[in-house]
Design a protein around this motif. Structure first.
Motif, mmCIF file in Angstrom:
data_model
loop_
_atom_site.group_PDB
_atom_site.id
_atom_site.type_symbol
_atom_site.label_atom_id
_atom_site.label_comp_id
_atom_site.label_asym_id
_atom_site.label_seq_id
_atom_site.Cartn_x
_atom_site.Cartn_y
_atom_site.Cartn_z
ATOM 1 N N ARG A 219 33.970 -1.951 -2.412
ATOM 2 C CA ARG A 219 32.825 -1.530 -1.544
ATOM 3 C C ARG A 219 33.067 0.028 -1.092
ATOM 4 O O ARG A 219 34.337 0.303 -0.975
ATOM 5 C CB ARG A 219 32.754 -2.225 -0.137
ATOM 6 C CG ARG A 219 32.381 -3.520 -0.618
ATOM 7 C CD ARG A 219 32.317 -4.518 0.747
ATOM 8 N NE ARG A 219 31.046 -4.572 1.344
ATOM 9 C CZ ARG A 219 31.000 -4.268 2.713
ATOM 10 N NH1 ARG A 219 31.868 -4.346 3.461
ATOM 11 N NH2 ARG A 219 29.821 -4.052 3.088
ATOM 12 N N LEU A 223 31.209 1.920 4.311
ATOM 13 C CA LEU A 223 30.755 0.437 4.701
ATOM 14 C C LEU A 223 31.880 -0.459 5.284
ATOM 15 O O LEU A 223 31.312 -1.106 6.301
ATOM 16 C CB LEU A 223 30.437 -0.247 3.390
ATOM 17 C CG LEU A 223 28.916 0.186 2.783
ATOM 18 C CD1 LEU A 223 28.740 -0.566 1.385
ATOM 19 C CD2 LEU A 223 27.808 -0.306 3.706
ATOM 20 N N HIS A 224 33.064 -0.064 5.270
ATOM 21 C CA HIS A 224 34.161 -0.786 5.856
ATOM 22 C C HIS A 224 34.279 -0.198 7.279
ATOM 23 O O HIS A 224 34.392 -1.102 8.225
ATOM 24 C CB HIS A 224 35.578 -0.372 5.293
ATOM 25 C CG HIS A 224 35.899 -1.271 4.123
ATOM 26 N ND1 HIS A 224 36.099 -2.359 3.800
ATOM 27 C CD2 HIS A 224 35.294 -0.603 2.496
ATOM 28 C CE1 HIS A 224 36.359 -2.657 2.589
ATOM 29 N NE2 HIS A 224 36.065 -1.638 1.766
ATOM 30 N N LEU A 226 31.429 0.745 9.057
ATOM 31 C CA LEU A 226 30.341 0.211 9.395
ATOM 32 C C LEU A 226 30.363 -1.417 9.913
ATOM 33 O O LEU A 226 30.187 -1.744 10.946
ATOM 34 C CB LEU A 226 29.017 0.208 8.606
ATOM 35 C CG LEU A 226 27.894 -0.451 8.679
ATOM 36 C CD1 LEU A 226 27.087 0.269 10.252
ATOM 37 C CD2 LEU A 226 26.693 -0.212 7.885
ATOM 38 N N ASP A 227 31.265 -2.077 8.994
ATOM 39 C CA ASP A 227 31.494 -3.504 9.483
ATOM 40 C C ASP A 227 32.413 -3.728 10.692
ATOM 41 O O ASP A 227 32.323 -4.474 11.328
ATOM 42 C CB ASP A 227 32.360 -4.125 8.322
ATOM 43 C CG ASP A 227 31.350 -4.574 6.948
ATOM 44 O OD1 ASP A 227 30.123 -4.335 7.166
ATOM 45 O OD2 ASP A 227 31.917 -4.490 5.809
ATOM 46 N N SER A 230 29.801 -2.930 13.432
ATOM 47 C CA SER A 230 28.626 -3.860 13.504
ATOM 48 C C SER A 230 28.924 -5.304 14.004
ATOM 49 O O SER A 230 28.216 -6.134 14.816
ATOM 50 C CB SER A 230 28.057 -3.875 12.233
ATOM 51 O OG SER A 230 28.735 -4.360 11.110
ATOM 52 N N ASN A 231 30.190 -5.572 13.851
ATOM 53 C CA ASN A 231 30.739 -7.100 14.105
ATOM 54 C C ASN A 231 31.142 -7.097 15.772
ATOM 55 O O ASN A 231 31.492 -8.274 15.971
ATOM 56 C CB ASN A 231 31.614 -7.568 13.283
ATOM 57 C CG ASN A 231 31.326 -7.825 11.929
ATOM 58 O OD1 ASN A 231 30.050 -8.150 11.852
ATOM 59 N ND2 ASN A 231 31.954 -7.469 10.939
#
Length: 245
Positions: A219, A223-224, A226-227, A230-231
């Protein structure tokens, strides 16, 4: 407060906030001046005289106690049976909706018992008398000291709160930081926003691809990140800054 004329003037740059140190000095001067003039400080931003009769605002007192109340008319808020509602604001729309036999409520929220108890604690801490522990237990079904066990002792030792045994309230210093101890004192950290920067040109990255889009475990790198945020339940907003290209 959001939506007020002062809030709008600040957004437009018509007025500018003073430094936090100056703001604190002004607040303490206000406390001293009003006290000398015979006013009682009964809520973080409210003062009243109580002689010859009690002039404290009973209407707002219901809000700070998190007591139920009805709301009628355009834009009216209500809190009944644990459910918060807000009516339509535009007058014509409100009238037309009611005449159709429909509910003018356009927004509602119902909290579970524990979040409602924490909300009650935050509102109670706005008052100089603070949280009356037995009344809090009767109203919410929860023990405040148990809800705030992770932070209460710390705030007392820091001089931000006083625990009298029958009540927990903010100190004068605590009111200067009212938002911080009230949110954490209820057992919750305040929410925050995240700005994720992904617009770099990667001039020093020896690859054809920009580093934020480089592959990491299948990925893109960004995005890492963002994760990660976002969690989290305490992140209320994420803004991603990227290049138009």
């Amino acid at each position: 407060e959001k939506g007020t004329p002062l809030w709008k003037q600040r957004r437009l740059g018509i007025v500018e906030p003073v430094a936090e140190e100056t703001e604190a000095e002004m607040f303490e001067h206000l406390l001293d001046a009003t006290s000398a003039a015979g006013f009682d400080h009964y809520e973080v931003s409210n003062f009243s005289r109580q002689i010859p009769f009690d002039r404290r605002c009973q209407h707002n007192g219901a809000y700070w106690a998190n007591a139920p109340y009805f709301g009628f008319g355009t834009g009216a808020a209500a809190f009944v049976n644990g459910n918060r509602t807000l009516n339509l604001r535009p007058l014509v729309t409100y009238i037309e909706t009611v005449e159709r036999g429909e509910s003018p409520i356009y927004q509602s929220e119902s909290l579970d018992p524990e979040p409602r108890a924490r909300e009650t604690a935050v509102l109670n801490l706005r008052r100089t008398k603070g949280i009356e522990l037995e009344l809090f237990r009767e109203q919410t079904g929860f023990d405040f000291k148990e809800l705030a066990r992770r932070v209460l002792a710390d705030f007392v030792s820091m001089g931000l709160m006083i625990d009298t045994g029958s009540a927990v309230r903010l100190t004068r210093r605590g009111f200067l930081l009212a938002e911080y101890p009230s949110t954490r004192g209820a057992g919750e950290m305040p929410n925050f926003g995240v700005i994720l920067l992904a617009a770099g040109k990667s001039n020093r990255f020896k690859d054809r691809e920009k580093k934020q889009f480089a592959d990491l475990d299948g990925r893109a790198v960004w995005l890492h990140s963002l994760d990660l945020f976002s969690n989290r339940k305490d992140v209320s907003q994420i803004l991603i800054v990227t290049d138009p290209e």
